[in-house]
Enzyme design. Structure first.
Site, PDB file in Angstrom:
ATOM      1  N   ARG A   1     -10.525  -4.428  -1.708  1.00 28.78           N
ATOM      2  CA  ARG A   1     -11.957  -4.699  -1.872  1.00 28.78           C
ATOM      3  C   ARG A   1     -12.309  -6.141  -1.525  1.00 28.78           C
ATOM      4  O   ARG A   1     -13.443  -6.427  -1.114  1.00 28.78           O
ATOM      5  CB  ARG A   1     -12.368  -4.381  -3.308  1.00 28.78           C
ATOM      6  CG  ARG A   1     -13.854  -4.506  -3.590  1.00 28.78           C
ATOM      7  CD  ARG A   1     -14.148  -4.174  -5.056  1.00 28.78           C
ATOM      8  NE  ARG A   1     -13.815  -2.784  -5.378  1.00 28.78           N
ATOM      9  CZ  ARG A   1     -13.854  -2.292  -6.602  1.00 28.78           C
ATOM     10  NH1 ARG A   1     -14.185  -3.059  -7.620  1.00 28.78           N
ATOM     11  NH2 ARG A   1     -13.559  -1.023  -6.810  1.00 28.78           N
TER      12      ARG A   1
ATOM     13  N   CYS B   1       8.055   0.229   4.255  1.00 23.26           N
ATOM     14  CA  CYS B   1       7.897  -0.970   3.417  1.00 23.26           C
ATOM     15  C   CYS B   1       8.835  -2.108   3.800  1.00 23.26           C
ATOM     16  O   CYS B   1       8.673  -3.235   3.317  1.00 23.26           O
ATOM     17  CB  CYS B   1       8.096  -0.605   1.948  1.00 23.26           C
ATOM     18  SG  CYS B   1       6.911   0.610   1.335  1.00 23.26           S
TER      19      CYS B   1
ATOM     20  N   CYS C   1       3.692  -0.367 -11.530  1.00 25.41           N
ATOM     21  CA  CYS C   1       3.579   0.045 -10.135  1.00 25.41           C
ATOM     22  C   CYS C   1       2.885  -1.061  -9.346  1.00 25.41           C
ATOM     23  O   CYS C   1       1.887  -1.616  -9.792  1.00 25.41           O
ATOM     24  CB  CYS C   1       2.750   1.333 -10.023  1.00 25.41           C
ATOM     25  SG  CYS C   1       3.287   2.675 -11.096  1.00 25.41           S
ATOM     26  N   CYS C   2       3.414  -1.365  -8.153  1.00 30.47           N
ATOM     27  CA  CYS C   2       2.791  -2.406  -7.351  1.00 30.47           C
ATOM     28  C   CYS C   2       1.423  -1.936  -6.858  1.00 30.47           C
ATOM     29  O   CYS C   2       1.219  -0.753  -6.627  1.00 30.47           O
ATOM     30  CB  CYS C   2       3.685  -2.809  -6.187  1.00 30.47           C
ATOM     31  SG  CYS C   2       3.883  -1.533  -4.925  1.00 30.47           S
TER      32      CYS C   2
END
Length: 394
Positions: A19, A82, A213-214
């Site tokens: 955002r 990742c 959690c990332c």
């Protein structure tokens, strides 16, 4: 002839939630300019560039680099899930070590969308089909739970069953991550949390709560790697070198029904062994590590995969404070993926930047004492693991 490879410059931008983020090309431009300035060079001196990202159309690397300059340098785009950023660094190091180039840029960036990771291609075979089959056999499918927490939650549950690890042990990783990130201006989450808050957060899967959690993150990081001869000839920094590096992918053991191996335990262990053997050192010699803590459970099992503590002893390792300042090895002084954030393509190069600053003594309040070597661990399901050892040159 293998040339010594130096990390002449690093740069990154503060990570942000989707955002609040700029577009990927602006993020990448800022990181590249910072790395070039840190090295004391310019894009015209770069002979190859490797651009890593996971979510984006083809040739995003070119668009990003063209904002810095259009020199005609070959740009190769890299996607290894990742571990993309470290994969770009792996290729850059190989180019320099082999003598194919003397000055190479590796840049990783990601403009992520809000929410959990999802597959964008449903009209062709999924690279995770074999992984998903095993996951369905070893973990209970729960409607509405995203793929990644199921994988790493299942691994954490298996570890807890095998060794008796308590929920508080996994939660302590989040507490440590926030404490470390408080001193990192590049990190997304810098406010402290308690074990009670972590355990009281909404439950996701297995031992995982939301605070374990990332987060989906946007960001970019870059590194300029050079030969020692090039750096000295052009007056660049010569204080940090890549002492050893290894990349591994899955073997058949990943699919034999062990949730820890399904998420890359054996890949990580094999890459770490190769690095230690190549460098002639052991895990007991490592004072600082940036490792792949996409979930608290993965940090716990990675301690053992990397040999930082023997199998089955991670709970004691954590309880004794051996994973933080004042202990045996400081893990994720940056705050790690959990608190710094995890823009997939940028993560490996952000780890590189943090460890380069640590070796230079430039990490400010995050600085670990007496750092002469530093270890980096970055994995991507599907799969690839990259382990890199850096050394301080005298």
């Amino acid at each position: 002839m293998i040339q010594r490879v130096l990390v002449a410059g690093v740069g990154m931008v503060p990570f942000a939630t989707p955002r609040k983020s700029d577009p990927y090309d602006a993020l990448a431009e800022a990181a590249v300019r910072a790395a070039l300035a840190d090295a004391g060079t310019e894009l015209a001196m770069v002979q190859q560039a490797y651009a890593g990202y996971v979510y984006g159309d083809s040739t995003c690397g070119q668009r990003a680099l063209y904002r810095v300059g259009m020199t005609g340098v070959p740009v190769l785009n890299v996607n290894n899930n990742c571990s993309t950023g470290s994969s770009a660094l792996f290729l850059a190091r190989q180019a320099v070590a082999s003598g194919a180039a003397d000055c190479v840029l590796a840049v990783g960036f990601e403009q992520m969308q809000r929410g959990a990771l999802t597959s964008h291609w449903d009209d062709r075979p999924s690279p995770f089909e074999r992984f998903d089959t095993v996951l369905d056999q070893v973990g209970d499918p729960v409607e509405g739970v995203p793929m990644a927490p199921r994988y790493f939650g299942s691994a954490g549950a298996a570890y807890a069953d095998r060794y008796g690890a308590r929920p508080e042990t996994f939660a302590a990783i989040s507490v440590k991550a926030r404490r470390h990130a408080a001193n990192n201006p590049y990190a997304v989450f810098r406010d402290s949390v308690t074990i009670e808050q972590v355990l009281g957060a909404p439950h996701i899967y297995g031992p995982l709560t939301r605070l374990q959690c990332c987060p989906p993150t946007c960001g970019a990081a870059a590194a300029v790697v050079t030969s020692e001869e090039f750096a000295r000839a052009h007056g660049l920094r010569t204080d940090v070198a890549i002492a050893a590096q290894a990349m591994t992918t899955d073997t058949s053991s990943s699919f034999e029904g062990d949730p820890l191996k399904l998420v890359g335990y054996d890949m990580s262990a094999a890459a770490a062994r190769q690095v230690y053997q190549s460098a002639g050192i052991g895990p007991e010699d490592i004072p600082v590590v940036e490792l792949h803590d996409c979930f608290t459970t993965n940090e716990v099992i990675s301690y053992e995969a990397l040999g930082l503590t023997p199998e089955g002893t991670a709970e004691k390792f954590i309880a004794d404070g051996d994973n933080t300042y004042g202990g045996r090895v400081v893990t994720n002084p940056s705050g790690g993926l959990l608190s710094k954030g995890h823009p997939l393509g940028a993560t490996g190069l952000a780890q590189c930047a943090e460890l380069t600053w640590q070796l230079r003594g430039e990490a400010g309040p995050r600085q670990v004492e007496d750092v002469n070597v530093a270890l980096q661990h970055n994995i991507g399901l599907g799969g690839a693991a990259v382990v890199t050892l850096y050394e301080k040159l005298r």
